[in-house]
Design an enzyme around this catalytic site. Structure first.
Site, PDB file in Angstrom:
ATOM      1  N   LYS A   1      -2.141  -8.230   9.553  1.00  0.00           N
ATOM      2  CA  LYS A   1      -2.894  -7.153  10.213  1.00  0.00           C
ATOM      3  C   LYS A   1      -4.371  -7.227   9.854  1.00  0.00           C
ATOM      4  O   LYS A   1      -5.172  -6.392  10.256  1.00  0.00           O
ATOM      5  CB  LYS A   1      -2.327  -5.792   9.807  1.00  0.00           C
ATOM      6  CG  LYS A   1      -0.914  -5.542  10.318  1.00  0.00           C
ATOM      7  CD  LYS A   1      -0.502  -4.122  10.034  1.00  0.00           C
ATOM      8  CE  LYS A   1       0.993  -3.934  10.040  1.00  0.00           C
ATOM      9  NZ  LYS A   1       1.590  -3.915  11.359  1.00  0.00           N
TER      10      LYS A   1
ATOM     11  N   ASP B   1       1.602   2.700   0.928  1.00  0.00           N
ATOM     12  CA  ASP B   1       1.732   1.732   2.009  1.00  0.00           C
ATOM     13  C   ASP B   1       0.340   1.521   2.608  1.00  0.00           C
ATOM     14  O   ASP B   1      -0.195   2.403   3.291  1.00  0.00           O
ATOM     15  CB  ASP B   1       2.721   2.291   3.039  1.00  0.00           C
ATOM     16  CG  ASP B   1       2.803   1.447   4.296  1.00  0.00           C
ATOM     17  OD1 ASP B   1       1.998   0.497   4.445  1.00  0.00           O
ATOM     18  OD2 ASP B   1       3.667   1.749   5.143  1.00  0.00           O
TER      19      ASP B   1
HETATM   20  N1  7TS Z   1       3.591   0.288   7.167  1.00  0.00           N
HETATM   21  C1  7TS Z   1       2.772   0.610   8.184  1.00  0.00           C
HETATM   22  C2  7TS Z   1       1.916   1.829   8.072  1.00  0.00           C
HETATM   23  C3  7TS Z   1       2.730  -0.210   9.303  1.00  0.00           C
HETATM   24  O1  7TS Z   1       1.917   0.113  10.310  1.00  0.00           O
HETATM   25  C4  7TS Z   1       3.567  -1.351   9.364  1.00  0.00           C
HETATM   26  C5  7TS Z   1       3.618  -2.227  10.577  1.00  0.00           C
HETATM   27  C6  7TS Z   1       4.366  -1.648   8.256  1.00  0.00           C
HETATM   28  C7  7TS Z   1       4.356  -0.805   7.186  1.00  0.00           C
HETATM   29  C8  7TS Z   1       5.235  -2.861   8.193  1.00  0.00           C
HETATM   30  O2  7TS Z   1       4.453  -4.007   8.077  1.00  0.00           O
HETATM   31  P1  7TS Z   1       5.118  -5.460   8.135  1.00  0.00           P
HETATM   32  O3  7TS Z   1       3.953  -6.376   8.142  1.00  0.00           O
HETATM   33  O4  7TS Z   1       5.985  -5.591   6.964  1.00  0.00           O
HETATM   34  O5  7TS Z   1       5.887  -5.498   9.424  1.00  0.00           O
HETATM   35  N2  7TS Z   1       3.277  -1.564  11.748  1.00  0.00           N
HETATM   36  C9  7TS Z   1       3.466  -1.986  13.020  1.00  0.00           C
HETATM   37  C10 7TS Z   1       3.072  -1.227  14.097  1.00  0.00           C
HETATM   38  O6  7TS Z   1       2.517  -0.149  14.029  1.00  0.00           O
HETATM   39  N3  7TS Z   1       3.397  -1.881  15.214  1.00  0.00           N
HETATM   40  O7  7TS Z   1       3.990  -3.026  14.872  1.00  0.00           O
HETATM   41  C11 7TS Z   1       4.050  -3.106  13.503  1.00  0.00           C
END
Ligand code: 7TS
Length: 413
Positions: free
Chosen positions: A229, A203
């Site tokens: 991000k 991840d």
């Molecule tokens: N893995 C990690 C380590 C993350 O920090 C996040 C999102 C995800 C997976 C999921 O990512 P997405 O783009 O599919 O949502 N983290 C966060 C957080 O720390 N605060 O809001 C979202």
């Protein structure tokens, strides 16, 4: 390329959203681990796409469709280069890290996990890299075990070696924790997994925005991350997978775009990467994502990492100096990224973030989608400040001042 100190004031000029007041105070945005802000160039690329080239991809033979397709595929080539020069076939567009991991859990997991197999994850996973594996294990009657963390928030590698057994089929872990900031030793864990014949899913939601990542060098089998991000738009994710695994997998979703041929009785799949991209994709946001990659390339990942180390060290020192704050995760900033989670003695994290917001300081409070980790840490919730390329040391001072003010309000005498 060598790291050059970032010109933060110049960078801030590219982020219009940062130049506003919240509740009468200049905004201090310390929630980039949740989503980063976007530079003007990305916002303009998105609007340019809709103003000038919007059309569906891979179908029309008209000019706009060809333009949209070539821009859509240009982002893929850039991503492939950005993560170490992989083949375009190995770069799958998804909606985000969450969907990338679900894709593997279903399309790979359904074929490869049997009763009694072992899936190894860690105690520090975001729910996105936790729930799909827990669900797969339950569905397949497989076993799921967790690599524990040490007192200073690192993975216990000695335990990892014991847990990764010959019946282990998959080892899944985060490259950088969104709570502890910990940067995990991907190479060492991958070696342990491969020695037992297990595949590795990483991840990279928090790492790709902050570190130079080369998936070839890391030798991982799958790697997932999100555009939003790393200065890009929401709704775009990437799944990197080694070609031989992707070839062997069944599609994740079916429908238009992902077929080679359909008759009344049969269907064959499109080639990689389109086999995994059913339906009209998020074209505009994918196109704009390329501008985010251009921006990161321009300032360089080395310089981004150098800035992150500097600001994280300053923040940890400043928070610690208050004497009333417990910080989670490694003390050594070379082992961690810029997500700093903490608890303020006598102040609940939700109260803290509400009070900080009244002073224009945006942080996150709660379990940050890592409930098992919080229960392991023995707390219900933490506050988290997270930094990116546009944050200054002055903003860290604003954070610490606001925390101390909040504490005076809650803890009198
Ligand atoms: N893995 C990690 C380590 C993350 O920090 C996040 C999102 C995800 C997976 C999921 O990512 P997405 O783009 O599919 O949502 N983290 C966060 C957080 O720390 N605060 O809001 C979202």
């Amino acid at each position: 390329m060598n790291a050059v100190a970032l010109d933060i004031q110049k960078i801030r000029q590219d982020f219009p959203i940062l130049h506003q007041e919240v509740h009468g105070y200049p905004l201090v945005y310390l929630d980039s681990a949740a989503t980063s802000q976007k530079p003007k160039s990305v916002i303009e690329a998105l609007s340019r796409y809709y103003l000038e080239t919007n059309a569906n991809v891979h179908r029309g033979i008209h000019t706009l469709s060809e333009l949209a397709t070539s821009q859509f595929e240009a982002t893929r080539s850039h991503v492939a280069h950005f993560i170490g020069g992989v083949a375009n076939e190995e770069v799958i567009y998804t909606r985000g890290t969450t969907e990338s991991i679900n894709l593997v859990a279903q399309a790979w997991g359904d074929l490869n996990i049997q009763t009694g197999d072992r899936i190894v994850i860690t105690e520090m996973e975001h729910h996105a890299n936790f729930v799909p594996w827990l669900r797969l294990a339950k569905r397949k009657n497989a076993e799921i075990v967790y690599i524990p963390i040490t007192g200073d928030g690192l993975l216990d590698l000695a335990e990892a070696e014991k847990l990764i057994t010959p019946n282990t089929k998959l080892v899944a872990f985060t490259h950088m924790s969104n709570v502890l900031g910990t940067i995990n030793p991907v190479g060492a864990l991958t070696e342990l997994a491969h020695k037992q014949g297990a595949l590795v899913m990483v991840d990279g939601a928090q790492s790709v925005p902050h570190l130079q990542v080369d998936v070839h060098e890391l030798d991982v089998d799958f790697y997932a991350f999100s555009a939003h991000k790393m200065l890009g738009p929401t709704g775009v994710g990437i799944l990197y997978g080694k070609q031989q695994h992707l070839e062997a997998m069944e599609p994740y979703q079916t429908g238009g775009e992902m077929i080679h041929m359909v008759s009344f009785t049969d269907v064959s799949w499109a080639d990689l990467p389109w086999k995994f991209e059913a339906g009209t994709p998020n074209i505009g946001d994918v196109v704009a994502f390329k501008s985010a990659l251009d921006y990161l390339d321009e300032i360089s990942m080395e310089s981004i990492r150098q800035h992150e180390i500097e600001i994280t060290q300053y923040a940890m020192d400043s928070l610690k100096a208050t004497g009333v704050i417990t910080i989670y995760g490694p003390e050594d900033v070379s082992l961690r990224g810029g997500a700093v989670s903490f608890v303020v003695d006598g102040v609940h994290s939700h109260d803290l973030s509400t009070i900080l917001d009244t002073q224009g300081v945006a942080i996150r409070a709660g379990h940050h989608c890592a409930q098992p980790l919080h229960s392991r840490l023995g707390v219900n919730s933490t506050s988290r400040a997270s930094f990116y390329i546009y944050n200054t040391l002055d903003e860290v001072d604003r954070l610490v001042d606001a925390i101390l003010q909040a504490r005076r309000y809650f803890v009198r005498g």
